[in-house]
Design an enzyme around this catalytic site. Structure first.
Site, PDB file in Angstrom:
ATOM      1  N   CYS A   1      54.092  49.653  42.253  1.00  0.00           N
ATOM      2  CA  CYS A   1      55.443  49.150  42.200  1.00  0.00           C
ATOM      3  C   CYS A   1      56.325  49.755  43.370  1.00  0.00           C
ATOM      4  O   CYS A   1      55.887  50.447  44.043  1.00  0.00           O
ATOM      5  CB  CYS A   1      55.936  49.633  40.721  1.00  0.00           C
TER       6      CYS A   1
ATOM      7  N   ARG B   1      55.257  44.982  47.341  1.00  0.00           N
ATOM      8  CA  ARG B   1      54.532  45.990  46.310  1.00  0.00           C
ATOM      9  C   ARG B   1      54.366  45.554  44.659  1.00  0.00           C
ATOM     10  O   ARG B   1      53.752  45.975  44.093  1.00  0.00           O
ATOM     11  CB  ARG B   1      55.007  47.185  46.363  1.00  0.00           C
TER      12      ARG B   1
ATOM     13  N   TRP C   1      55.243  45.876  39.261  1.00  0.00           N
ATOM     14  CA  TRP C   1      53.872  45.381  39.321  1.00  0.00           C
ATOM     15  C   TRP C   1      53.148  45.961  37.897  1.00  0.00           C
ATOM     16  O   TRP C   1      52.639  46.890  37.996  1.00  0.00           O
ATOM     17  CB  TRP C   1      53.139  45.604  40.456  1.00  0.00           C
TER      18      TRP C   1
ATOM     19  N   ASN D   1      56.731  54.582  39.308  1.00  0.00           N
ATOM     20  CA  ASN D   1      55.737  53.868  40.330  1.00  0.00           C
ATOM     21  C   ASN D   1      54.519  54.853  39.992  1.00  0.00           C
ATOM     22  O   ASN D   1      54.476  55.835  40.258  1.00  0.00           O
ATOM     23  CB  ASN D   1      55.707  53.746  41.459  1.00  0.00           C
ATOM     24  N   GLY D   2      53.412  54.122  39.338  1.00  0.00           N
ATOM     25  CA  GLY D   2      52.116  54.977  38.692  1.00  0.00           C
ATOM     26  C   GLY D   2      51.626  54.658  37.526  1.00  0.00           C
ATOM     27  O   GLY D   2      52.207  53.682  36.682  1.00  0.00           O
TER      28      GLY D   2
ATOM     29  N   GLU E   1      29.645  35.042  48.300  1.00  0.00           N
ATOM     30  CA  GLU E   1      30.787  35.613  48.673  1.00  0.00           C
ATOM     31  C   GLU E   1      31.171  35.969  50.408  1.00  0.00           C
ATOM     32  O   GLU E   1      32.259  35.392  50.762  1.00  0.00           O
ATOM     33  CB  GLU E   1      31.174  36.721  48.001  1.00  0.00           C
TER      34      GLU E   1
ATOM     35  N   LYS F   1      33.908  34.256  52.634  1.00  0.00           N
ATOM     36  CA  LYS F   1      35.017  34.890  53.153  1.00  0.00           C
ATOM     37  C   LYS F   1      35.029  34.426  54.760  1.00  0.00           C
ATOM     38  O   LYS F   1      36.206  34.024  55.254  1.00  0.00           O
ATOM     39  CB  LYS F   1      34.719  36.312  53.371  1.00  0.00           C
TER      40      LYS F   1
ATOM     41  N   GLU G   1      36.577  30.593  54.792  1.00  0.00           N
ATOM     42  CA  GLU G   1      37.850  30.481  54.433  1.00  0.00           C
ATOM     43  C   GLU G   1      38.957  31.060  55.773  1.00  0.00           C
ATOM     44  O   GLU G   1      40.060  30.501  55.612  1.00  0.00           O
ATOM     45  CB  GLU G   1      38.077  30.867  53.008  1.00  0.00           C
TER      46      GLU G   1
ATOM     47  N   HIS H   1      12.928  25.418  51.121  1.00  0.00           N
ATOM     48  CA  HIS H   1      13.351  23.928  50.537  1.00  0.00           C
ATOM     49  C   HIS H   1      14.306  23.268  51.272  1.00  0.00           C
ATOM     50  O   HIS H   1      14.990  22.408  50.564  1.00  0.00           O
ATOM     51  CB  HIS H   1      13.485  24.351  48.835  1.00  0.00           C
TER      52      HIS H   1
ATOM     53  N   LYS I   1      47.158  31.194  47.649  1.00  0.00           N
ATOM     54  CA  LYS I   1      46.693  32.364  46.969  1.00  0.00           C
ATOM     55  C   LYS I   1      46.421  32.185  45.606  1.00  0.00           C
ATOM     56  O   LYS I   1      45.251  32.681  45.027  1.00  0.00           O
ATOM     57  CB  LYS I   1      47.555  33.751  47.121  1.00  0.00           C
TER      58      LYS I   1
HETATM   59  C1  AGP Z   1      38.821  33.522  47.270  1.00  0.00           C
HETATM   60  O1  AGP Z   1      39.035  34.258  48.627  1.00  0.00           O
HETATM   61  C2  AGP Z   1      39.871  32.630  47.282  1.00  0.00           C
HETATM   62  N1  AGP Z   1      41.056  33.079  47.427  1.00  0.00           N
HETATM   63  C3  AGP Z   1      39.565  31.762  46.117  1.00  0.00           C
HETATM   64  O2  AGP Z   1      38.380  31.138  46.211  1.00  0.00           O
HETATM   65  C4  AGP Z   1      40.048  32.219  44.897  1.00  0.00           C
HETATM   66  O3  AGP Z   1      38.991  33.203  44.547  1.00  0.00           O
HETATM   67  C5  AGP Z   1      39.846  31.382  43.625  1.00  0.00           C
HETATM   68  O4  AGP Z   1      41.001  30.346  43.991  1.00  0.00           O
HETATM   69  C6  AGP Z   1      40.069  31.732  42.149  1.00  0.00           C
HETATM   70  O5  AGP Z   1      41.535  32.458  42.241  1.00  0.00           O
HETATM   71  P1  AGP Z   1      41.578  33.219  40.917  1.00  0.00           P
HETATM   72  O6  AGP Z   1      40.721  34.439  40.932  1.00  0.00           O
HETATM   73  O7  AGP Z   1      43.170  33.796  41.150  1.00  0.00           O
HETATM   74  O8  AGP Z   1      41.566  32.647  39.709  1.00  0.00           O
END
Ligand code: AGP
Length: 610
Positions: A2, A27, A74, A100-101, A483, A487, A490, A506, A605
């Site tokens: 927070c 934050r 938060w 905050n904590g 993963e 990364k 994206e 394959h 996000k």
């Molecule tokens: C991952 O780096 C991306 N930002 C995206 O794939 C994300 O994981 C996906 O949209 C799911 O989001 P969520 O975990 O908030 O549900």
């Protein structure tokens, strides 16, 4: 995480406090509030959501004051609503606190205070601070001594600022485990979680250390330890600009969040081990523990990075708890009329708690009578509220669009859940103890991996303009390979694919040539030799091999072109370590390409639409 800010001085402080909150909004931003001392009263105003909502409420407020505290939240304990927003006050509205904590022993403190007649208004842990301080003041302590006595009672972390009607020219602030600084102005002081709320008023600051408290009036201050010993502090000069302060000195939120992972993983485990029973204790699942014990099948549904966590969760639940587990893309699950039985458990994994497809999957599972659980990072988010029970990551806000610390915290929570379920079934105490020891070691091991930064940068420089990457792994390392590929693609917009290493023959092997970098997660485990064979197949076709390998493995350095070593751990914890170099590789390549790392093109996000 927070944001708190406090002011004491000669000016009216409402505007300064609100500006300070806006600087700290990164934050945490699910609710906010302000409290001021005015004509012998504490006046408090709170609002849910963004700080702009609080600003709107304050527009017509005619109060102001030269002493006040404010907070942007938060949530960790208690829904993000107005009652749970800070500042919190005691029953008689004599003391106001922003915090905050996490207060780990708040439940027993709350029970004792209620027995003494304290009336609690919120569901937060922080409110106990206001009642404790007021209680000590009623017992004859001054404000500073009341805060010090309160600090002695607390287990957990805090950065706090306190004002009291009885002491209208005083503010006390204290810290343990959460950051707190004090800005020194001309006959004024600003207390804040970090310098971003202070830097436009003064660059002279004092950093409080853990278990220290500072008593301020508008002309002077005294700093003491929790043992009531005077402390003299040097005054530092901030030479950072605002942007860097919000990122704690890192150039991007994504890099800050990568380097936060030792702390975020520690927070995901904090207070959740039961060493006596060699198991994990997940408070959010207690009320459904019996249904969980009897569950015949677990279905995990998620999107993106969270779906990669789900794949590891599948291996974990079958490996450690022998519970049949399936994984579904939420976007597929919601439309294909899945067969779900009432003794099924459907687990949704989501950082934001707002992903539309995952929310729809949750509602579909509920409609069909399954037990629905959520692993989520945002307290009070829609998916967290609509599922039957769940576990929070406590990773703090993840600002970078590319998920990093949330992913490793999801894996940590999944490991705790698999440990808990395993110990409900056939897992021995000895195995449980081994898992707990390995989990506890992770934050330290991640710190070790950061030392590989230089070699990762060299690889990034060599492949900045590669057109394609392959990421390969087996077993638990296959989802980690997925993963790593996500990364890279994206944030650097380079095409990258993750595959089970054995799948290469394959089809994907047709892609291998001297311009194709292939990342292998080749840690030493039961199928290591198979992965070595796959590496040799790539080398035979002139592919360039980058290996993530176990510290001390010399054989791999004769096979791969570049090796990034990670510490050894249990196989199902390796992804938490192996993903770190992959996060950094993606970050450095993206930076070298001049990409917008924190807000990559076309991405959000939280995908709250279909
Ligand atoms: C991952 O780096 C991306 N930002 C995206 O794939 C994300 O994981 C996906 O949209 C799911 O989001 P969520 O975990 O908030 O549900």
């Amino acid at each position: 995480m927070c944001g708190i800010v406090g002011y004491i001085g000669k000016k009216n402080s409402k505007c300064l406090l609100m500006e300070g909150l806006k600087r700290l909004e990164y934050r945490g931003y699910d609710s906010s509030g302000i409290a001021m001392l005015n004509d012998g009263h504490i006046i408090c105003c709170k609002a849910v959501g963004k700080i702009s909502n609080l600003e709107s409420k304050l527009q017509n407020a005619d109060f102001d004051s030269n002493i006040g505290i404010a907070h942007t939240r938060w949530a960790t304990h208690g829904e993000p609503n107005e009652v749970n927003a800070h500042p919190h006050t005691d029953s008689k509205n004599q003391v106001a606190v922003v915090h905050n904590g996490i207060i780990e022993n708040y439940a027993e403190l709350k029970k004792d205070l209620q027995k003494k007649g304290c009336v609690f208004k919120s569901a937060t842990d922080s409110e106990v601070l206001a009642h404790l301080i007021a209680m000590f003041i009623d017992e004859g302590c001054g404000l500073e001594e009341a805060v010090r006595r309160t600090m002695e009672q607390i287990e957990g972390t805090y950065g706090m600022a306190v004002i009291c009607v009885k002491y209208p020219n005083k503010m006390v602030a204290a810290r343990n485990g959460s950051p707190l600084i004090v800005g020194l102005g001309d006959d004024e002081f600003i207390v804040a979680s970090d310098a971003s709320a202070v830097v436009e008023h003064t660059r002279q600051i004092i950093y409080l250390n853990d278990h220290e408290l500072i008593t301020l009036n508008s002309q002077d201050y005294i700093i003491k330890t929790i043992q009531d010993i005077h402390v003299h502090k040097s005054v530092d000069n901030i030479d950072w600009d605002l942007g860097k302060i919000e990122k704690a000195g890192y150039p991007h939120f994504m890099l800050k969040e990568i380097f936060e992972q030792p702390e975020s993983i520690h927070n995901a485990m904090r207070g959740r081990f039961d060493d006596e029973e060699c198991t994990a204790h997940l408070g959010g699942l207690q009320k459904v523990k019996d249904r969980l014990r009897k569950t015949k099948r677990i279905i995990i549904s998620a999107c993106g990075t969270s779906w990669h966590s789900a794949l590891i969760g599948e291996y974990l639940f079958e490996d450690l708890a022998q519970i049949p587990t399936e994984v579904e893309y939420a976007s597929e699950f919601r439309y294909r009329n899945p067969i779900i039985y009432e003794d099924d458990t459907v687990l949704l994994i989501t950082q934001s708690g707002e992903t539309a497809d995952t929310l729809a999957a949750l509602r579909e599972a509920k409609r069909k009578g399954a037990l629905t659980l959520a692993i989520c990072n945002v307290v009070g988010s829609t998916i967290a509220r609509e599922s039957d029970a769940g576990v929070y990551l406590h990773a703090g806000p993840e600002i970078g669009v590319a998920s990093t610390k949330a992913f490793t915290s999801q894996l940590t929570v999944l490991s705790l859940a698999a440990l808990m379920l395993g110990r409900m079934h056939n897992m021995s105490p000895v195995q449980g103890e081994r898992i707990i020891t390995a989990l506890r070691n992770l934050p330290f091991q991640i710190e070790q991996i950061f030392k590989a930064d230089k070699i990762i940068k060299e690889i990034a420089e060599r492949f900045t303009y590669a057109q394609n990457f392959l990421y390969l792994g087996r077993g638990y390392n296959f989802p980690a390979a997925l993963e790593g590929a996500l990364k890279l693609k994206e944030i650097s917009y380079i095409h990258a694919e993750g595959y089970p290493a054995a799948e290469m023959k394959h089809g994907p092997i047709a892609l291998i040539n001297e311009s194709m970098p292939v990342v292998f997660i080749a840690t030493q485990d039961a199928i290591y030799d198979k992965v070595i064979s796959n590496i040799e197949e790539v080398k035979a076709r002139k592919g360039y091999v980058i290996a993530i390998a176990t510290e001390g493995d010399e054989k791999i350095s004769q096979k791969a072109d570049k090796v990034i070593y990670i510490p050894d751990t249990l196989p199902f914890l390796v992804p938490i370590l192996s993903v770190i170099p992959l996060q950094l590789l993606a970050y450095y390549i993206a930076i070298l390409k001049g990409c917008n790392v924190d807000q990559p093109r076309n991405l959000a996000k939280s995908v709250t639409v279909e």
